[in-house]
Design a protein around this motif. Structure first.
Motif, short mmCIF file in Angstrom:
data_model
loop_
_atom_site.label_atom_id
_atom_site.label_comp_id
_atom_site.label_asym_id
_atom_site.label_seq_id
_atom_site.Cartn_x
_atom_site.Cartn_y
_atom_site.Cartn_z
N ALA A 39 0.52 -1.64 -13.72
CA ALA A 39 -0.23 -2.62 -14.52
C ALA A 39 -0.64 -3.81 -13.66
CB ALA A 39 0.63 -3.09 -15.71
N GLN A 40 0.30 -4.30 -12.85
CA GLN A 40 -0.02 -5.39 -11.92
C GLN A 40 -1.11 -4.99 -10.95
OE1 GLN A 40 4.29 -5.89 -10.71
NE2 GLN A 40 3.38 -7.73 -9.81
N VAL A 41 -0.92 -3.79 -10.37
CA VAL A 41 -1.88 -3.33 -9.36
C VAL A 41 -3.25 -3.18 -10.02
CG1 VAL A 41 -2.49 -1.47 -7.77
CG2 VAL A 41 -0.10 -2.18 -8.00
N GLU A 42 -3.26 -2.65 -11.24
CA GLU A 42 -4.55 -2.47 -11.90
C GLU A 42 -5.24 -3.81 -12.14
OE1 GLU A 42 -4.61 -0.67 -15.74
OE2 GLU A 42 -6.77 -0.26 -15.59
N TYR A 100 4.07 7.48 -12.49
CA TYR A 100 3.39 6.92 -11.32
C TYR A 100 4.10 5.67 -10.82
CZ TYR A 100 -0.09 5.10 -8.13
OH TYR A 100 -0.71 4.62 -7.01
N ASP A 101 4.52 4.82 -11.73
CA ASP A 101 5.22 3.60 -11.31
C ASP A 101 6.50 3.94 -10.56
OD1 ASP A 101 3.17 2.46 -12.71
OD2 ASP A 101 4.42 0.93 -13.67
N ALA A 102 7.16 5.01 -11.00
CA ALA A 102 8.39 5.43 -10.32
C ALA A 102 8.08 5.89 -8.90
CB ALA A 102 9.08 6.53 -11.10
N GLN A 103 6.95 6.58 -8.73
CA GLN A 103 6.55 7.01 -7.38
C GLN A 103 6.22 5.80 -6.51
OE1 GLN A 103 6.81 9.80 -6.04
NE2 GLN A 103 6.60 11.45 -7.54
N MET A 104 5.46 4.85 -7.07
CA MET A 104 5.09 3.66 -6.31
C MET A 104 6.31 2.85 -5.91
SD MET A 104 1.69 1.51 -7.42
CE MET A 104 2.57 0.91 -8.81
N ASP A 105 7.29 2.85 -6.80
CA ASP A 105 8.51 2.08 -6.59
C ASP A 105 9.27 2.51 -5.33
OD1 ASP A 105 10.34 0.06 -8.00
OD2 ASP A 105 11.73 1.71 -7.58
N SER A 138 3.52 -16.24 -6.00
CA SER A 138 3.50 -14.77 -6.03
C SER A 138 2.19 -14.27 -5.44
CB SER A 138 3.66 -14.29 -7.47
OG SER A 138 4.95 -14.62 -7.96
N LEU A 139 2.07 -12.96 -5.33
CA LEU A 139 0.86 -12.40 -4.74
C LEU A 139 -0.37 -12.92 -5.48
CD1 LEU A 139 -0.39 -10.50 -2.67
CD2 LEU A 139 -0.23 -8.66 -4.36
N ASN A 140 -1.27 -13.53 -4.72
CA ASN A 140 -2.45 -14.14 -5.31
C ASN A 140 -3.69 -13.65 -4.56
OD1 ASN A 140 -4.53 -15.73 -6.16
ND2 ASN A 140 -3.53 -17.69 -5.70
N SER A 148 -0.13 0.24 -1.12
CA SER A 148 0.54 -0.60 -0.12
C SER A 148 -0.43 -1.15 0.92
CB SER A 148 1.65 0.18 0.60
OG SER A 148 2.61 0.63 -0.33
N TYR A 149 -1.43 -0.35 1.29
CA TYR A 149 -2.37 -0.81 2.32
C TYR A 149 -3.09 -2.08 1.88
CZ TYR A 149 -1.85 3.87 4.47
OH TYR A 149 -1.38 5.02 5.04
N THR A 150 -3.63 -2.03 0.65
CA THR A 150 -4.42 -3.20 0.22
C THR A 150 -3.53 -4.35 -0.23
OG1 THR A 150 -6.41 -1.92 -0.19
CG2 THR A 150 -6.16 -3.94 -1.46
N LEU A 151 -2.38 -4.02 -0.83
CA LEU A 151 -1.44 -5.09 -1.15
C LEU A 151 -1.02 -5.80 0.14
CD1 LEU A 151 0.72 -3.22 -3.82
CD2 LEU A 151 -1.02 -5.00 -4.24
#
Lengths: 495, 495
Positions: free
Chosen positions: B168-171, B154-159, B479-481, B417-420
């Protein structure tokens, strides 16, 4: 797994080329009809990259062998015709060194770009500076193309648009036309001077003109599931056979020209929309030539569109949009659409004066390509011929004279196609009328099917299966015979 | 003549790819906004041919050597960043066998095509038949992509969409959001239940909506010399950076959503229109990531567009088109544009409920890619999470449940990506407000320049120069906060 035949390898290559040209065609339509100005540089770079790619594919070193091998293979009649068209395309692309292709592209782009402002500024000396180089490179191109099939420089240029025709043939035809055209124009003008023609008064809203245009396109059988109507500065028929994009432009003070322009482009469009479906990706599936293409637009515009029956059919549609003005009656529309008035501008010319504009250009571009004159001699010849053919004085007026067309910034040998097309169209309709004597009554009654059937069977669905001459002979029983054209003009204008 | 450096050879190749992708992008826009239905097959064939060509160029066997050589060359900072992006693109294209790419393309096309009717028919079992294969191939793709850089499937797809981020970050971020979001929604709904909001009554003509949309785009700095607004079934921002094409769709009974949709796409468009001009043909000149792209559209839509100041600014424009209805006052527009109402459909969700739709999808697609669940488990999980996050019952309603989005017919890992992006946008504006304390007053007065300057300097003109994290740290100091996001929502909805 069996080895692919040479023919099937070639067919695959040409299908690839077709798909790439699809992208170029849509991008080209977009550029003219949709693109904002700042998109221009990136679009030009993308199109140039595509051009390099396609040139690389068609000049691949494997092709000569494949073409020769395929000629030995057992092929259907269509496949053999296709192979002939492949060889033609290969020959045209391969006899030119890429340095020449590049130099020509650059010189044309420079000349055309400058022409856009030079025309408005009536700046012939400025134009001449770029034009000399364009002429020099076009002669060189024509010389190399001609070496391949024993043609003169100008004939080789013409062959790009109308394969198989020679300037000797065209000269014979045009000399004949010159023997009766000036008198016919004079006679018609004399008659028409006695008949006043009320001109419809605008404004004619763009919205209503568009609605009317769409309605007339529907009547003419345009398939809107496989094409569109949009707006561009210079009307054209573009896109791809599977999705034909025609354009027009509107003037709020006049709908008459724009409407007939739509009829014209719809003729081009129906040819494209009805090319042989199974062969669309191959050269044999394409339109036969530019002359035959013009014969379709002019069948629609001149033969069908300006006929009394068709004007009776569309007059109610026009009046529904613009009101019950007597200037919009079928009778008056017929007068408007056959009004003869010599003028300086080719694209505004009426049916009768149009060939004079073409003959003049043919004579000048042929002399120019064959080295009988030089670039700087063009205006004097132009003045002389406009005086002689149409009785108009163009001295010093370059803008409305030899600077009026975009063609010569890039190409020579296209102009005859317009009048050859008009002659073919007259020949088709002579044939069609003899097999369908009540054609005009049927048209007036809204039954255009006999026209569509005739053109569809004889021209559209034949693609490039035969040479232009064979196509004509199979369709009409004879080679190009300008007598039908003269008869058509006399019947319409001296009646 | 000096030998070209490895880097310059690569730059030339990537410029070619950029020019080819230009043609694909314009043809793609045309397909969605202009193309008639019968053009579809030929267009698909042309686009596929272009895909094969571009894949061939990026998998050329010379590339690994060139990339390694270029890494030894003396390069500017931008060129080095460019080289990094080149390697990334090369790696993504080269780690997949072409049989897999082809199988995936076919399976996705089949699944998407059937989905178009299956969604309407609420046919989950039918969809599942194609979906299983899509999932299988996407897992295989993710596995191969992940092997290259040590990522889970999944991380590879998100990448692919958000380079550098991990699930892990997103979670961590989404778990935090889940801890306060349901309560916040409940609280806001409670408050809003007491405030009636008059809904503007249509019809709102398409013509007027379009005029209004264009006016608002002008206000937002869209460059109409380098882009267009058109109509398509699903609004998007396409075209090329030099010529950006955004689309919308209109409903005559409601202009509110369409107008804010135009604001959203204009945010995407200004990013594209302001990418670093000198690097447009190179990978480093592109938008950083999908999350950053969404952060631009959401900066425009959520931060700027729904702000009180902006609504004060555009209320007179709206009233000029649709009349002086009190439902069109700035005060009422603010109520309309902040109305919270949990619903089944993601694309119709309000700002507050939107992240719940995303978190649900993230959790399901991650489990699916990592093999924790199978395709047939999706509906039950969907039902459970919709109940838990938004209190809605979706049992048996696949059409408005797991069949509502097109994404999973083709891709996994995009949704976060939408919510990030929404979180990044909140972080930008927190930063911008602290440096420009009277920002809202300036916006209300029509001075949007501080917004454009901040985004232009910190995001748009940086292209892909830095990683997403470094871009954020340089722009905002951290960083993203997600605290900024929560603060923004609370300030807007609990005020």
């Amino acid at each position: 797994m069996t080895t692919a035949t040479a023919y099937s390898q070639l067919a695959q290559l040409f299908a690839r080329l077709h798909r790439f040209s699809h992208l170029g065609a849509i991008a080209g339509w977009d550029q003219a009809a949709m693109m904002p100005p700042k998109g221009n540089d990136a679009r030009a770079a993308a199109q140039a990259e595509l051009g390099v790619l396609m040139h690389g594919l068609i000049t691949d070193s494997k092709l000569p062998t494949l073409l020769s091998q395929a000629e030995q293979e057992d092929l259907s009649e269509m496949a053999r015709a296709n192979l002939g068209e492949m060889r033609r395309e290969w020959r045209m692309a391969n006899c030119l060194p890429s340095a020449l292709v590049e130099a020509k592209t650059l010189a044309s782009a420079r000349c055309e770009h400058a022409w856009r402002s030079q025309r408005a500024a009536n700046d012939w000396p400025g134009f001449l500076q770029n034009f000399r180089e364009v002429v020099r490179l076009a002669r060189e191109e024509g010389r190399l193309l001609g070496e391949q099939n024993g043609l003169s420089v100008y004939d080789a240029q013409m062959d790009k648009y109308e394969p198989g025709i020679t300037s000797a043939q065209v000269e014979r035809i045009f000399t004949e036309v010159k023997s009766w055209l000036p008198d016919l124009i004079a006679q018609v003008r004399d008659q028409q001077a006695k008949v006043p023609v009320p001109v419809p008064q605008g404004p004619f809203s763009v919205e209503k003109q568009r609605a009317l245009g769409l309605e007339v396109m529907r009547l003419l059988g345009f398939d809107f599931d496989a094409g569109r109507l949009d707006v561009s500065l210079h009307p054209f028929c573009g896109g791809v056979p599977e999705d034909v994009r025609i354009t027009t432009r509107y003037r709020e003070d006049d709908f008459v020209q724009s409407l007939m322009g739509i009829v014209h482009e719809t003729g081009h469009a129906r040819y494209e929309q009805n090319l042989p479906r199974d062969w669309l990706e191959q050269p044999v599936g394409r339109a036969r030539s530019m002359g035959i293409h013009e014969s379709q637009s002019l069948s629609f515009e001149m033969q069908l569109g300006r006929s009394r029956g068709f004007l009776q059919l569309i007059a109610p549609l026009i009046q529904r949009q613009f009101g019950p003005d007597p200037a919009l009656s079928a009778d008056n529309l017929a007068l408007l659409y056959t009004r003869v008035q010599p003028g300086l501008i080719r694209v505004d010319a009426d049916e009768l004066c149009y060939p004079a504009h073409i003959i003049l250009r043919f004579e000048i571009e042929r002399a120019l390509m064959n080295g009988d004159i030089e670039a700087e001699d063009v205006p004097a010849l132009w003045d002389e011929k406009m005086q002689s053919y149409l009785g108009l004085d163009t001295r010093g007026n370059y803008r409305d004279g030899c600077l009026q067309d975009i063609h010569w910034t890039d190409s020579f040998g296209y102009f005859p196609s317009y009048t050859l097309g008009a002659m073919c169209a007259a020949q088709y309709f002579a044939c069609l009328r003899s097999s369908t004597p009540d054609l005009d009554r049927q048209i007036a009654a809204g039954n255009l099917q006999p026209v569509f059937d005739w053109l569809g069977n004889h021209i559209w669905r034949q693609g490039s299966r035969w040479s232009t001459d064979e196509l004509l002979r199979r369709a009409t029983g004879e080679s190009l015979n300008p007598a039908h054209y003269r008869a058509h003009l006399e019947a319409r204008y001296l009646a």
